[in-house]
Design a protein around this motif. Sequence first.
Motif, PDB file in Angstrom:
ATOM      1  N   LEU A 389      69.323  59.934  -6.683  1.00  0.00           N
ATOM      2  CA  LEU A 389      68.174  60.838  -6.665  1.00  0.00           C
ATOM      3  C   LEU A 389      66.856  60.152  -6.992  1.00  0.00           C
ATOM      4  N   ILE A 393      66.792  57.228  -2.967  1.00  0.00           N
ATOM      5  CA  ILE A 393      65.879  57.837  -1.988  1.00  0.00           C
ATOM      6  C   ILE A 393      64.879  56.809  -1.502  1.00  0.00           C
ATOM      7  N   SER A 399      68.916  61.216   3.564  1.00  0.00           N
ATOM      8  CA  SER A 399      68.507  62.527   4.044  1.00  0.00           C
ATOM      9  C   SER A 399      68.674  63.563   2.955  1.00  0.00           C
ATOM     10  N   ASP A 400      67.751  64.523   2.912  1.00  0.00           N
ATOM     11  CA  ASP A 400      67.793  65.549   1.875  1.00  0.00           C
ATOM     12  C   ASP A 400      69.104  66.336   1.906  1.00  0.00           C
ATOM     13  N   ALA A 401      69.665  66.513   3.089  1.00  0.00           N
ATOM     14  CA  ALA A 401      70.911  67.270   3.213  1.00  0.00           C
ATOM     15  C   ALA A 401      72.088  66.579   2.530  1.00  0.00           C
ATOM     16  N   LEU A 403      71.766  65.025  -0.489  1.00  0.00           N
ATOM     17  CA  LEU A 403      71.425  64.851  -1.898  1.00  0.00           C
ATOM     18  C   LEU A 403      71.990  65.942  -2.807  1.00  0.00           C
ATOM     19  N   GLN A 404      72.299  67.118  -2.252  1.00  0.00           N
ATOM     20  CA  GLN A 404      72.706  68.236  -3.105  1.00  0.00           C
ATOM     21  C   GLN A 404      73.934  67.932  -3.966  1.00  0.00           C
ATOM     22  N   ARG A 407      72.766  66.278  -7.071  1.00  0.00           N
ATOM     23  CA  ARG A 407      72.112  67.228  -7.965  1.00  0.00           C
ATOM     24  C   ARG A 407      73.146  68.071  -8.705  1.00  0.00           C
ATOM     25  N   LYS A 788      58.992  67.488   0.102  1.00  0.00           N
ATOM     26  CA  LYS A 788      60.390  67.275  -0.287  1.00  0.00           C
ATOM     27  C   LYS A 788      60.844  65.841  -0.075  1.00  0.00           C
ATOM     28  N   GLN A 789      60.336  65.179   0.966  1.00  0.00           N
ATOM     29  CA  GLN A 789      60.753  63.819   1.267  1.00  0.00           C
ATOM     30  C   GLN A 789      59.738  62.773   0.802  1.00  0.00           C
ATOM     31  N   PRO A 792      60.723  61.046  -5.208  1.00  0.00           N
ATOM     32  CA  PRO A 792      61.882  61.569  -5.931  1.00  0.00           C
ATOM     33  C   PRO A 792      61.495  62.730  -6.848  1.00  0.00           C
ATOM     34  N   GLU A 795      60.408  68.738  -6.821  1.00  0.00           N
ATOM     35  CA  GLU A 795      60.401  70.172  -7.071  1.00  0.00           C
ATOM     36  C   GLU A 795      59.370  70.542  -8.137  1.00  0.00           C
TER      37      GLU A 795
END
Length: 856
Positions: A389, A393, A399-401, A403-404, A407, A788-789, A792, A795
Amino acid sequence: MWQDKLGVNMENLVYFTICSRNYMAYALTLGRSLVQANPKAKFVIGMADEWPSGQYVGDVEFEVIPASNIGLPTFDDMITRYSVMELNTAIKPRMIRYLMEDRGFERVVYLDPDIFVISPLIELSTRLDDGVECVLTPHALAPLDDGGDPNDVRLLRTGVYNLGFVAMRRSINVSNFLKWWETQLETKCVVDLENGLFVDQKFMDLAPCYIENTHILRHAGYNVAYWNLTHRHVKASNRSYEVNEQPLRFVHFSGVAPKDASVFSKHQNRFTPENIGDLKPIFDNYLKRLKDNGNEAWSAISYAFDQRDGITLDSPLRRVYAEQHPLPRRNTTLSGKELIRLANQPARLEGPAFPTRYVHALWKSREDLRKAFDVDTANGRTRLAEWVLSSGIREVGISDALLQPARDALQFANQLQPTAEAPGLKHRIARRLIMIASHLRFVAQRLPNGLTRPVKRWLRAAISTSPYASTISQKPKQKIRREDDGVAIYGNFGTESGVGEGARQAHTALQQAGYTAEAHSILALGGFANNVEYDNAQVAGASGKPVRLFHINADQTPHILDALAFDEHLAGSYKVAYWAWELSKFPAVWTPAAERLDEIWTPSEFTAKAIRDAVDCPVYVVPHPVQVTLDQSPDARSRMRDKLGFADDEFVVLVCFDFNSYLARKNPEAALSAFQKARRVNDKLRLVLKVHGNSPSPQQRRQFLQQAEAIEGVIIIDGVMSREEIDELQWASDTFMSLHRSEGFGLNILECMAKGKPVIATDYSGSMDFLDSRVGIPIPYTLIEVGKQDYPFPEGQVWADADVSAAAEALVTLSNDILFSERLGKAAQSLARTQYSPKIVGRIMIERLQAISQQT
């Protein structure tokens, strides 16, 4: 059978190459050199890509055959499984079979696109006319045992024969061999030296066994390249060229760098353009041909099969697909969502949810990650999630998809930590007072004697009754004796990065201030080059110093503390971390690291506030020092300006940044826009764009540099420079501009101020500590959300968007009013000299270290 006047048989003979669209200039250079040497030659191009519809980049006179049209039943599988290099080599046998069986050519000759033909391939045609079914050239005809690279072992690993060239004649034997080779390359066209595979080449080692009538062409004029140039001496002779007294037929320019004529091949260490003898004019001509054939435009076109439904098909994602589909899939394609779903599954069916298949594939591919994170332990998996994270990055562009799961893993790990009641108002007040205690001495001295002692008792009581007491009052288990004074600094002393430079400057500052400081060098985990020589550093290890200063970022602190667990003195030492961060909110996932520290240092008030709001240990501002030279060097200035081609009356604007530090944060596009606006008013403006490092998106990096190259008056310097070269570049410039969105400190800004340069910079974040209207031109801004990209942990974060028009006006003002520019520069240099020199910053550190040494 018909022959042309050169004696080369042309009936049913076709030459071809394979390339992706970004390599089309190479293919055109090859084809045009072939036709120039033999006007009757038939040449076609196999396209391992999609044709760039709507993107006109130049005329192509040769037939282009897309790989999707040659009858590959597993084509959709291959474009998912293979990288661009792997796909280019994997389709070779099918392309040969297509030209023979579907197009009716009797003889087919493959040439790599980076080959340059010098004269007709008469010997090859003769062999094929004599009934030879397969012609190969070995990499070398004599041992490579002089200690250079490549050597014989490397050639054994990559293949006896160089598959930049192969010629075949249609026959049953050849057809059977091609079908076998094609089947092998459906899944095995990979670089896997441990298992004896190197794309398509290793299979060809078996060709002399499987095709009885195979000829090994030992002619010295074929396939001249960096791997055999040691034994092949090129000589110019009567408007032609010879190699070991044989005609030169073609040169294989593997590894050239079209934008850097000082590189003969990046794959070796024996040759430069200056020691290749009579091959030098051919090399120069080749680079010119590439440029004339539109390499700049073609190379800018991205690979079509690197994206699917907005998802980047990077190496780990392709590896996951290949591992889950060991057998080729025919005429089926997974969507981007399906690939993400596949990659986000746990790496072990019976194991924890993290690492995922994707992260595990990335972890396996990098030795530094394998050494740093033990995925068989819960702590190792948590630390790996933190890396994904943050550094992941930046370094990989995940890709953000994907990373979940990381998290979720961190959230789960935090839930397992013991919870404590939030500190009350009394505790928070006490903690703040302790943090700034050193600044309150003046007030304390004026308190009545009877009041000082009760205040101290109240502070102690407030702290001791707090559930956070253990994290605030962490003190050495043993008294730190004055005779033990000294500090051991652990940092990336050999790393080309801001963190590495900060560690070197801190060590230098303490030394210049007369304090004992050890330098313990830690290799950067990844993404940055470890190529800086710092003679004062030793390999990180145990130390007897009572204070340990960890000059590394928060995400790396736990790893280093764990790695130094062998040091028996560590538990009893006072542990200080020097943390940097660039946004106004400090990431919550890094705060547990503070519980293992006694205090934190950070370079600016901006960063200090972000960290103080997130952790419960003291945070002190200790700025970065800069080496201050009182007098500008006219020689250095003149030398660098001459090198860059700048006239004395031109006003040079310097912009510097590292792509590893994120393009969106450094915001160089705004600097370019401001420069363009200002140059319309003053055409004597010039801009030097100094960049280095990688980017999470190579395409983004390439597009930005192309945008910059198209702007008149811009010169780009791409690459790592020595400290001396950076100093010269700063001296040579008239101003420094940084329209950053946020900075933890802004070392480049302060360095240029120290050299007497007026600075234009966004009036936000860390640089506000030393830049105001008295010493530079602060640029107003508007706060915007962090994308978002873009960085790091974006949010809920905001940063500054500088006013480009105001920056352009500042450039015009500085360039037109030299007296004003000089006045700002002198004020800037005075501030840097009096507040940020190594001796001054060294004293700040020593004052704090001495205060620590008096604690029990």
